[in-house]
Design a protein around this motif. Structure first.
Motif, PDB file in Angstrom:
ATOM      1  N   LEU A  40      31.125  49.653  14.358  1.00 26.87           N
ATOM      2  CA  LEU A  40      30.431  50.007  15.598  1.00 26.87           C
ATOM      3  C   LEU A  40      30.056  48.780  16.417  1.00 26.87           C
ATOM      4  N   VAL A  41      29.816  47.647  15.751  1.00 28.09           N
ATOM      5  CA  VAL A  41      29.469  46.411  16.455  1.00 28.09           C
ATOM      6  C   VAL A  41      30.620  45.960  17.348  1.00 28.09           C
ATOM      7  N   ASN A  42      31.864  46.143  16.896  1.00 28.74           N
ATOM      8  CA  ASN A  42      33.034  45.689  17.645  1.00 28.74           C
ATOM      9  C   ASN A  42      33.759  46.797  18.395  1.00 28.74           C
ATOM     10  N   SER A  43      33.279  48.008  18.279  1.00 29.30           N
ATOM     11  CA  SER A  43      33.955  49.149  18.891  1.00 29.30           C
ATOM     12  C   SER A  43      33.912  49.081  20.409  1.00 29.30           C
ATOM     13  N   ASN A  44      34.983  49.581  21.026  1.00 32.93           N
ATOM     14  CA  ASN A  44      34.948  49.730  22.476  1.00 32.93           C
ATOM     15  C   ASN A  44      35.311  51.144  22.902  1.00 32.93           C
ATOM     16  N   ALA A  45      35.326  52.078  21.936  1.00 33.43           N
ATOM     17  CA  ALA A  45      35.499  53.501  22.231  1.00 33.43           C
ATOM     18  C   ALA A  45      35.296  54.302  20.956  1.00 33.43           C
ATOM     19  N   MET A  46      34.905  55.562  21.116  1.00 39.15           N
ATOM     20  CA  MET A  46      34.766  56.490  19.998  1.00 39.15           C
ATOM     21  C   MET A  46      35.146  57.884  20.473  1.00 39.15           C
ATOM     22  N   GLU A  47      35.640  58.672  19.539  1.00 37.55           N
ATOM     23  CA  GLU A  47      35.960  60.068  19.806  1.00 37.55           C
ATOM     24  C   GLU A  47      35.358  60.903  18.693  1.00 37.55           C
ATOM     25  N   MET A  48      34.918  62.135  19.038  1.00 40.15           N
ATOM     26  CA  MET A  48      34.310  63.021  18.049  1.00 40.15           C
ATOM     27  C   MET A  48      34.894  64.421  18.168  1.00 40.15           C
ATOM     28  N   THR A  49      34.788  65.162  17.065  1.00 43.29           N
ATOM     29  CA  THR A  49      35.119  66.575  17.066  1.00 43.29           C
ATOM     30  C   THR A  49      34.253  67.260  16.017  1.00 43.29           C
TER      31      THR A  49
END
Length: 175
Positions: A110-119
């Motif tokens: 999460l520290v390096n993330s630049n996007a997330m998707e959920m379902t």
């Protein structure tokens, strides 16, 4: 919270219920916005865990919630405030359900993330999250208890697909 226009925002998620609309934005000012007048005006939502300016990349409603109030939002955040957030009152207040000590691998991504998707699974309520870094999936996680105060997150293995010229994927059937 004050009245905020959404002009120029990159809307990344929208959920509506009657005259109440909740939207997330992943650019410009970023954040979570809520309208109770059918979208005529929006208020920026703040919480102890995030502030307007956090980039939110996904917003989903929980189809297994009998009250129709539960939402989840995914943020890359500012200064480590990124993570998965839950609202039990259709976006008025939010609680962070990821963080230090819950799943170290997820926290590091999460520290390096630049996007997330959920379902969310429509009958079991299982919440699945994909954490992306530079548009590539780096971690897949799920919890079966997204409604608990600190749900446990289990990492799912990312399938590796063959790449390159000459790789054929067939749809053969056994006879």
């Amino acid at each position: 919270p004050g009245s905020a226009g959404l002009s120029g925002q990159n809307i990344s998620g929208i959920v509506a219920r009657g005259n109440t609309i909740v939207v997330t934005s992943s650019a410009n000012i970023g954040g979570v916005y809520r309208s109770t007048d059918g979208g005529a005006t929006f208020n920026a939502i703040t919480s102890a865990d995030f502030v307007p300016g956090n980039d939110f990349f996904d917003l989903v409603a929980d189809p297994t919630d009998g009250t129709g109030q539960r939402l989840y939002a995914a943020s890359i955040g500012i200064g480590g405030s990124g993570g998965i957030y839950r609202s039990n009152d259709f976006g008025l207040t939010w609680t962070k359900i990821t963080g230090p000590g819950v799943n170290a691998t997820m926290d590091n991504l999460l520290v390096n993330s630049n996007a997330m998707e959920m379902t969310i699974h429509p009958t079991t309520g299982r919440l699945d999250v994909a954490v992306l870094v530079n548009a590539q999936p780096q971690g897949l996680f799920h919890t079966n208890t997204g409604t608990s105060a600190t749900p446990p997150w289990t990492q799912i293995h990312i399938p590796v697909l063959p790449q390159g010229a000459g790789v054929a994927i067939s749809n053969a059937t056994n006879t």
